[in-house]
Structure formats: C-alpha cells, structure tokens
Design an enzyme around this catalytic site. Structure first.
Site, PDB file in Angstrom:
ATOM      1  N   ASP A  28      -2.690   6.098  -3.643  1.00 51.03           N
ATOM      2  CA  ASP A  28      -1.559   5.484  -2.945  1.00 51.03           C
ATOM      3  C   ASP A  28      -0.946   4.409  -3.837  1.00 51.03           C
ATOM      4  O   ASP A  28      -1.312   4.275  -5.015  1.00 51.03           O
ATOM      5  CB  ASP A  28      -2.007   4.921  -1.592  1.00 51.03           C
ATOM      6  CG  ASP A  28      -3.001   3.779  -1.735  1.00 51.03           C
ATOM      7  OD1 ASP A  28      -3.598   3.625  -2.833  1.00 51.03           O
ATOM      8  OD2 ASP A  28      -3.188   3.021  -0.764  1.00 51.03           O
TER       9      ASP A  28
ATOM     10  N   SER B  27       0.835  -1.193   0.000  1.00 53.58           N
ATOM     11  CA  SER B  27       0.000   0.000   0.000  1.00 53.58           C
ATOM     12  C   SER B  27       0.879   1.257   0.000  1.00 53.58           C
ATOM     13  O   SER B  27       1.636   1.485  -0.926  1.00 53.58           O
ATOM     14  CB  SER B  27      -0.955  -0.022   1.192  1.00 53.58           C
ATOM     15  OG  SER B  27      -1.899   1.024   1.120  1.00 53.58           O
TER      16      SER B  27
END
Length: 322
Positions: free
Chosen positions: A247, A104
């Site tokens: 992200d 992530s």
C-alpha cells in the site's frame, strides 16, 4: 480536533489534506509530545524521527510536524520518504519517538499522521490521553489561514534504509530468493525502491512494474479491478514467479502468484504465521476465516479493525501466557 475534521481512525489521525493545515498538524504533534512527556518518553533534546509517503501534501505536513518538534525543544531526525516499517525499525532500535506522515491506502486528497511510542505502537489508550492534552499554540507563528509564516528548515536526511534491508537478509539469508524472478508493482508506494532492493538482497531478480508519478491508492485488502487487470497482463508474459507490491506507506503487502492471482494481506498473514510456527495469532474480525480452518495455531483471537487493537490484544495474550 473535532472542529478540524481531522480525527483518529483505525491507525493514526486522518482527514482531508486541506483540513490538515499547518496549525492543525502542529497542534496534533504538540499533543503527541506532551503525552509522551507524561510517560517519560519525551523531554527537551529528545530525538524524534520523522518520515513520510509520496502524497503531494506530505512534505508540507512533515514541515509542520518538524516545526512543532523544534518548538517543543525536541531534535527532529528527518528520515526522508521511506516505508512506515523502515521508520519504526530505526526508531524502535534507538527507543525514540517517531511519526509517519501518511494516509496509507486512502485517496490522494487525504492524508494522515501515524504516531509511535518509543518502543512500540501508539495504542487507543494513547490516543485518548493525547486528545485530553491542553496545548497552547504559538499563534504568532501562523497566518489567518493556519499556515506557518516562516518556512521550515528540514534537517539533513538520515539514511535508515541499509539497516532495514540488512534485517531481511540476516533473517532469511542472501540466497532465499535465488533463482526466482519477481515483478515489483511499484505504483506510488513509498517503499517501491526499497522492496526492489530487498528482493535483490535475498538473491532474487526484481523487475520494476507500473511505476507512477501520481499517487495511486492501492488497497491490499479491497483490491482494485485495475490492479487485477494489471497482474493478469504481467503474469501473461510468463517470466514472473510472483508479483508483489504494498500500500502507500508500504506497511501492508500484496502478492500475486505466477498466474496473476492476488493473495490479500490476510491470506499472506496466515502464510507468514505458519512459516513462523506461531502458537497464537491475533487478527481483526475482517480477516479470512481460513485462519481458524487451517488449525495450525493453538490459539486465535479476533479484534476490532485497526492495528492498535490487534497489538493491544496480542500484548495481553503474551502477558497472560507467562
């Protein structure tokens, strides 16, 4: 799991990339599939979709996961390097398991694996059940350092992007962004090209910005000073109606207005919920209290940080409302 230093966090298993050896990732994938087997979601010949982000360690970890799927008798479907939502859209539509190799927004020296059920998010109860699995590793497949001895043959890439883009076009319409010029801050987000394609599919003009060859840990909640500066520089050009980015695995958005002011993910969540006329909203305790102050939703619920907690609470609320 505890000995490896790779543990479940807010979403999926994460750790230092060096600690995520082939053997560790193989073991995690075996435990995952064994757990799904107890739920009737995995058996020999079951397809398991696999994708990953653009971190340097991702291809190797994907290979270990694919090797474990094959060892367990499953059929790996290699979806390439695509956003987590793209993988989920594909896998959920077929009702097959899927896993995403990604850390992530955390730094490049770390990575992780996000596991999914055949029809939804892998919840905390699933994590506990997976950790209780007893697995027998084929130790002959690894060297003393936990590296697979034989190279892993990846299946051909299954292109799952067109149907994902069509999902947005069909919902919003092909002229939803007509007349707008949007800057797309690409950095190293795995969805950087998909995001550009979505903007164009909705009738907008997309201008790529800040593409990076090296991994950049962009956090959509704790915005870096560097990203604040970049947005201000791009906005000063006076040609963008907005600037958008995501992200690392492109499942969390970040949007700046034409002046370069970033709107964090929790604020975007409020705007999206209002657009959808949501009667009930579930969000982590870390989200902005503007949600309650806006008073558009009849019910709001706060949870611990982590999408599994949010999904579980939202599902419970949905059942309770019936």
């Amino acid at each position: 799991m505890e000995q490896s230093g790779v543990v479940f966090g807010t979403s999926g298993a994460r750790g230092l990339a060096d600690n995520m050896s082939d053997m560790v990732c193989f073991a995690y994938t075996m435990g995952y599939l064994q757990h799904l087997a107890t739920l009737g979601e995995f058996s020999p010949h079951t397809m398991v979709a696999v994708a990953g982000d653009l971190r340097p360690s991702t291809p190797r970890i994907m290979g270990a996961c694919i090797a474990a799927i094959k060892y367990m008798g499953g059929k790996p479907v290699f979806c390439g390097f695509v956003p987590s939502p793209t993988l989920c859209h594909y896998a959920f539509s077929l009702r097959i398991p899927s896993l995403m190799v990604t850390g992530s927004h955390i730094p490049a020296d770390r990575n992780g694996i996000k596991f999914n059920r055949a029809q939804g998010e892998f919840l905390k109860d699933d994590e506990l059940a997976m950790r209780d699995q007893n697995i027998e590793l084929p130790e002959e497949m690894f060297n003393v350092n936990g590296k697979l001895i034989k190279p892993v043959a990846f299946p051909p890439v299954t292109n799952i992007i067109p149907s994902f883009i069509a999902r947005y076009r069909d919902f919003f319409g092909a002229d939803a962004l007509s007349g707008l010029c949007l800057g797309v801050y690409q950095h190293s987000a795995v969805g950087r090209d998909v995001l550009t394609d979505i903007v164009e599919a909705l009738g907008g003009e997309a201008i790529p910005l800040g593409r990076s060859k090296n991994f950049v840990a962009v956090d959509t909640e704790a915005v870096r000073p560097e990203d604040v500066s970049l947005a201000n520089q791009w906005a000063a050009q006076g040609k963008f109606d907005a600037i958008l980015t995501t992200d690392g695995d492109s499942d969390r958005p970040l949007l700046a207005d034409r002046h370069g002011n970033w709107l964090r993910g929790d604020i975007l969540g409020i705007l999206a919920a209002r657009f959808l006329q949501a009667a009930s909203v579930t969000t982590p305790i870390s989200s902005n209290t503007a949600l309650e102050k806006s008073e558009f939703a009849r019910h709001t619920q706060r949870t611990r940080i982590g999408s599994p907690f949010v999904v579980a609470e939202a599902a419970w609320r949905k059942r309770a409302a019936r």
